[in-house]
Scaffold this active site. Structure first.
Site, PDB file in Angstrom:
ATOM      1  N   SER A 231       0.280  -1.179  -0.217  1.00  0.00           N
ATOM      2  CA  SER A 231       0.055  -0.069  -0.211  1.00  0.00           C
ATOM      3  C   SER A 231       0.899   1.427   0.087  1.00  0.00           C
ATOM      4  CB  SER A 231      -1.200  -0.171   1.182  1.00  0.00           C
ATOM      5  OG  SER A 231      -2.047   1.199   0.832  1.00  0.00           O
TER       6      SER A 231
ATOM      7  N   ASP B 118      -2.314   6.389  -3.882  1.00  0.00           N
ATOM      8  CA  ASP B 118      -1.403   5.401  -3.242  1.00  0.00           C
ATOM      9  C   ASP B 118      -0.349   4.567  -4.599  1.00  0.00           C
ATOM     10  OD1 ASP B 118      -2.891   3.855  -2.745  1.00  0.00           O
ATOM     11  OD2 ASP B 118      -2.559   2.964  -0.293  1.00  0.00           O
TER      12      ASP B 118
ATOM     13  N   ASP C 133      -5.211   2.463  -4.387  1.00  0.00           N
ATOM     14  CA  ASP C 133      -6.990   2.453  -2.731  1.00  0.00           C
ATOM     15  C   ASP C 133      -7.066   3.070  -2.550  1.00  0.00           C
ATOM     16  OD1 ASP C 133      -4.779   1.556  -1.032  1.00  0.00           O
ATOM     17  OD2 ASP C 133      -5.598  -0.482  -0.516  1.00  0.00           O
TER      18      ASP C 133
END
Length: 578
Positions: free
Chosen positions: A151, A304, A308
């Site tokens: 992430s 990012d 997401d």
């Protein structure tokens, strides 16, 4: 010099003697020879476990690191779980990866192991956003899926998000069952690494087209977009996967003036133009803001690495670009969706939205005013996805999200989705501009109507084994000795989500909390302030979420009221000793 725990050395020695490649063994031996005991301890003191975001850690050798062996073991454990859960069935999974260093390698290793276990693999042939992986799981009827990503973590990290058959990340009891299967693997020799090509099917642009077409059906204000098609939108993928789909989604919605931040459009796991690839950080949007000022843009979007999460910037009443935080963006998305659905006559009383317990309660207040149910879940989008699956076919999901910049509109996926969110943030900007308002002015109008809610997140980083122990001690202290007063207001309620009880501190009355167990504490004061303490499930941090609120008399009073609420948050955090 720190002494080395014998059990750490024993574990490292098992890797040196095991069936691991020469490069990994050389790195481990060097740590031992150099007496780099802190690094060695952090690499081996535990096995990586699934948290709220799955498997995530720093890349390197060791059981507490992300490498081909921990990835392989996790995949073998997941494969064993799937074969036990679906005996006799032909099982399929979907796999994707983002732009991080080694993510493509780790995705291939994941495919190798699944294929060697006679599991059919739908394998994205290039990097793709996390939400598209969730979409693919649902579209192909897979029993599971894996996204290789960390992430928004720093470049040293990578990770492994495991998904269930509904396209959402595993929740209890399945997450524990997967971990149990992984824990049963005592030797790397138990992992099947021999790829079976016949079990691997490449996918790519065909799924893109289906996913984007479904997203396009969700638009609520196409006429406003037509009138505002020249809305200037600056977009940056911050060297991540968003470049593959976000511009296409914006174009599909009807936006004709999307301006890319060229320096950040090339996927690159080193994230060379930013310190930290996180759209929550202003520094990560430096180039995007510069481009917005040069072009006099209406909106700045930045996603990012795995696309997401999305951060945004808009002009304030002085014409200066300001970043909205995750609570503010979530507030405006829900406010827009509720308003637009109401205008279209789509609110029938069966609609709902979902947020997490640490996300602004202004959303609850707005939903109540529109007679729309607002559900609160534990932190982690997997819980939002779980609730969506539970209500599928019974209630209509409008949208939802969490304060950490993750939102979802529509029910095609079961994870936060910066692709659809970016399209809708642009749509709502066009909607308010069409009504003669900027997005920032619309936010102030919302505060005047429903109350000014101000939130702040304070994170304390505590690295390694020692840091993990410090975080445990802090939570025990707050759990056993809750503060009597915060910010000049008595603490009236303690919610302990680990014990699943809510305690009225004045009367001692205890009521159950109907949510899964989670190491979260909430202090609620008499004046409506809510302070939540929560160890991160994906980073070496303890997080404090502070929410205060008051009345905003007029838009002109915004600056002074915000200053007062900010001062109140500072007082509360001092009272907590943070």
């Amino acid at each position: 010099m720190q002494e080395l725990d014998p059990t750490i050395l024993q574990k490292a020695q098992s890797w040196l003697e095991g069936n691991y490649d020469a490069d990994v063994k050389a790195q481990i031996q060097k740590m031992i020879d150099d007496k780099a005991y802190t690094e060695l301890t952090d690499s081996f003191y535990r096995d990586l476990e699934f948290g709220t975001g799955g498997l995530r850690g720093i890349m390197g050798p060791g059981s507490n690191r992300i490498n081909k062996y921990t990835i392989g073991s996790a995949t073998q454990g997941l494969a064993n779980y799937l074969k036990k859960t679906y005996p006799g069935e032909k099982i399929s999974v979907a796999i994707a990866h983002d732009s991080r260093n080694n993510a493509d390698l780790f995705s291939k290793i994941t495919a190798d192991v699944f294929s060697a276990n006679d599991i059919h693999v739908y394998f994205f042939n290039a990097l793709r956003p996390t939400p598209e992986l969730s979409y693919a799981v649902r579209h192909f009827g897979c029993k599971s899926g894996v996204m290789l990503t960390a992430s928004h973590n720093p470049k040293e990290y990578n990770g492994y998000k495991a998904y269930g058959d509904d396209g959402g990340q595993f929740v209890a009891p399945h997450d524990a069952a997967v971990m149990e299967e992984v824990a049963k693997i005592k030797s790397i020799d138990e992992v099947k690494f021999d790829r079976v090509e016949a079990n691997i099917q490449e996918i790519g642009e065909d799924v893109d087209a289906l996913y984007l077409a479904d997203i396009a059906t969700l638009t609520v204000s196409p006429d406003a977009i037509k009138r505002q098609k020249d809305l200037k939108v600056v977009y940056s993928p911050i060297h991540g996967t968003g470049i593959t789909l976000v511009p296409k989604a914006l174009e599909l919605f009807g936006f004709e003036n999307v301006i890319l931040v060229d320096e950040q459009t090339t996927p690159d796991g080193n994230f060379p133009t930013v310190v930290y690839p996180n759209p929550e950080e202003k520094e990560a949007l430096t180039l995007a803001l510069k481009k917005a000022q040069e072009t006099d843009a209406d909106l700045v979007l930045a996603t990012d690495p795995d696309a997401d999460r999305v951060g945004i910037a808009v002009k304030n009443t002085d014409g200066e670009f300001v970043l909205l935080n995750g609570n503010q963006t979530g507030t405006m998305l829900i406010h827009y969706l509720l308003s637009a659905w109401e205008e279209k006559g789509k609110l029938t009383g069966k609609e709902y939205i979902v947020k997490t317990i640490v996300t602004t309660y202004l959303i609850d207040r707005m939903a109540e005013a529109k007679n729309v149910t607002c559900y609160n879940t534990l932190t982690g989008f997997k819980y939002i996805g779980e609730l969506m699956t539970k209500f599928e076919g019974q209630q209509t999901f409008i949208g939802g999200g969490e304060e950490s910049y993750g939102y979802l509109i529509g029910d095609f996926v079961r994870d936060k989705d910066a692709v659809v969110s970016s399209a809708f943030i642009a749509e709502m900007t066009a909607y308010y501009k069409d009504k003669g308002s900027s997005l920032f002015e619309a936010l102030l109008d919302t505060y005047v109507e429903y109350g000014f809610f101000k939130e702040k997140l304070i994170s304390l980083t505590k690295k390694g084994k020692t840091g993990a122990e410090e975080i445990v001690a802090m939570m025990e202290k707050f759990r056993n000795n809750p503060p009597a007063e915060l910010g000049g207001s008595k603490v009236k309620t303690l919610k302990d989500y680990e014990k699943r009880v809510e305690t009225d501190l004045a009367s001692g009355t205890v009521t159950p909390i109907e949510l899964p167990t989670s190491d979260v504490l909430q202090f609620i004061t008499e004046d409506g302030s809510i302070i939540s303490a929560r160890p991160s499930g994906t980073e070496p941090k303890i997080k404090f979420y502070c929410s205060v609120n008051g009345k905003l008399e007029s838009k002109e009073a915004y600056a002074e009221t915000e200053k007062q609420l900010e001062a109140k948050i500072d007082t509360i955090m001092k009272d907590l000793g943070v």
